[in-house]
Design a protein around this motif. Sequence first.
Motif, PDB file in Angstrom:
ATOM      1  N   PHE A  57      86.717  56.541 137.763  1.00 43.78           N
ATOM      2  CA  PHE A  57      87.286  56.708 136.412  1.00 43.78           C
ATOM      3  C   PHE A  57      87.103  55.397 136.101  1.00 43.78           C
ATOM      4  O   PHE A  57      87.247  54.074 136.741  1.00 43.78           O
ATOM      5  CB  PHE A  57      88.862  56.927 136.559  1.00 43.78           C
ATOM      6  CG  PHE A  57      88.819  58.444 137.287  1.00 43.78           C
ATOM      7  CD1 PHE A  57      89.159  59.380 136.338  1.00 43.78           C
ATOM      8  CD2 PHE A  57      89.099  58.783 138.635  1.00 43.78           C
ATOM      9  CE1 PHE A  57      89.440  60.920 136.582  1.00 43.78           C
ATOM     10  CE2 PHE A  57      89.196  60.157 138.943  1.00 43.78           C
ATOM     11  CZ  PHE A  57      89.283  61.057 138.091  1.00 43.78           C
ATOM     12  N   GLU A  58      87.169  55.070 134.669  1.00 45.17           N
ATOM     13  CA  GLU A  58      87.344  53.923 134.051  1.00 45.17           C
ATOM     14  C   GLU A  58      88.274  54.073 132.873  1.00 45.17           C
ATOM     15  O   GLU A  58      87.935  55.071 131.909  1.00 45.17           O
ATOM     16  CB  GLU A  58      85.984  53.356 133.333  1.00 45.17           C
ATOM     17  CG  GLU A  58      84.908  52.788 134.404  1.00 45.17           C
ATOM     18  CD  GLU A  58      83.794  52.009 133.967  1.00 45.17           C
ATOM     19  OE1 GLU A  58      83.743  51.799 132.537  1.00 45.17           O
ATOM     20  OE2 GLU A  58      82.890  52.188 134.697  1.00 45.17           O
ATOM     21  N   GLU A  59      89.303  53.172 132.845  1.00 44.50           N
ATOM     22  CA  GLU A  59      90.353  53.247 131.697  1.00 44.50           C
ATOM     23  C   GLU A  59      91.117  54.714 131.588  1.00 44.50           C
ATOM     24  O   GLU A  59      91.192  55.132 130.518  1.00 44.50           O
ATOM     25  CB  GLU A  59      89.629  52.726 130.504  1.00 44.50           C
ATOM     26  CG  GLU A  59      89.308  51.331 130.525  1.00 44.50           C
ATOM     27  CD  GLU A  59      88.796  50.842 129.168  1.00 44.50           C
ATOM     28  OE1 GLU A  59      89.054  51.574 128.011  1.00 44.50           O
ATOM     29  OE2 GLU A  59      88.101  49.699 129.267  1.00 44.50           O
ATOM     30  N   GLY A  60      91.319  55.387 132.828  1.00 44.42           N
ATOM     31  CA  GLY A  60      91.690  56.823 132.661  1.00 44.42           C
ATOM     32  C   GLY A  60      90.905  57.658 132.097  1.00 44.42           C
ATOM     33  O   GLY A  60      91.389  58.973 132.465  1.00 44.42           O
ATOM     34  N   ALA A  61      89.503  57.537 132.301  1.00 46.74           N
ATOM     35  CA  ALA A  61      88.655  58.667 131.930  1.00 46.74           C
ATOM     36  C   ALA A  61      87.617  58.662 132.805  1.00 46.74           C
ATOM     37  O   ALA A  61      86.955  57.596 133.745  1.00 46.74           O
ATOM     38  CB  ALA A  61      87.902  58.233 130.420  1.00 46.74           C
ATOM     39  N   VAL A  62      87.014  60.046 133.107  1.00 47.57           N
ATOM     40  CA  VAL A  62      86.026  60.169 134.083  1.00 47.57           C
ATOM     41  C   VAL A  62      84.961  59.441 133.633  1.00 47.57           C
ATOM     42  O   VAL A  62      84.160  59.811 132.384  1.00 47.57           O
ATOM     43  CB  VAL A  62      85.678  61.694 134.560  1.00 47.57           C
ATOM     44  CG1 VAL A  62      84.610  61.845 135.440  1.00 47.57           C
ATOM     45  CG2 VAL A  62      87.289  62.223 135.036  1.00 47.57           C
ATOM     46  N   THR A  63      84.132  58.732 134.399  1.00 45.12           N
ATOM     47  CA  THR A  63      82.740  58.130 133.867  1.00 45.12           C
ATOM     48  C   THR A  63      81.503  59.052 134.103  1.00 45.12           C
ATOM     49  O   THR A  63      80.683  58.889 133.249  1.00 45.12           O
ATOM     50  CB  THR A  63      82.436  56.891 134.842  1.00 45.12           C
ATOM     51  OG1 THR A  63      82.299  57.257 136.135  1.00 45.12           O
ATOM     52  CG2 THR A  63      83.652  56.002 134.632  1.00 45.12           C
TER      53      THR A  63
END
Length: 130
Positions: A57-63
Amino acid sequence: YVACAAHVKIVDGFITVPEMHLAIDCGYPANPERIASQMEGAAVMGMSVALNSSITFEEGAVTQGNFYDYDVVRSLNFPRVATHIIPHGFQTPSTGVGEPGIPPVAPAIGNGIFVATGQRRRHLPIGDVV
């Protein structure tokens, strides 16, 4: 019930699994070819999860967006899978053969890595480098 044994090799520091054996006791084996296919799929999915697949995750989103950036086992590193079906007569009820093959794959690969290197890997994904 499913058991798995993986033949693990370390080639230039990379983990390879040239051969995997899965034994399944699923009651009466009404369609042995379908059972073998399910075990081959379980080997691929189990090996993918064990070695490389993780969700980050990056900034709450799946990468990971799709299979192009979610690493799975492909034909170049697919093991030869031998399926051993425990024989039962027609009087023994059949059971499921879909997901039971997946859980024993990661421990089998981990044990194979230990045999090949003396190193224990206790977290998933194991990674593809030793």
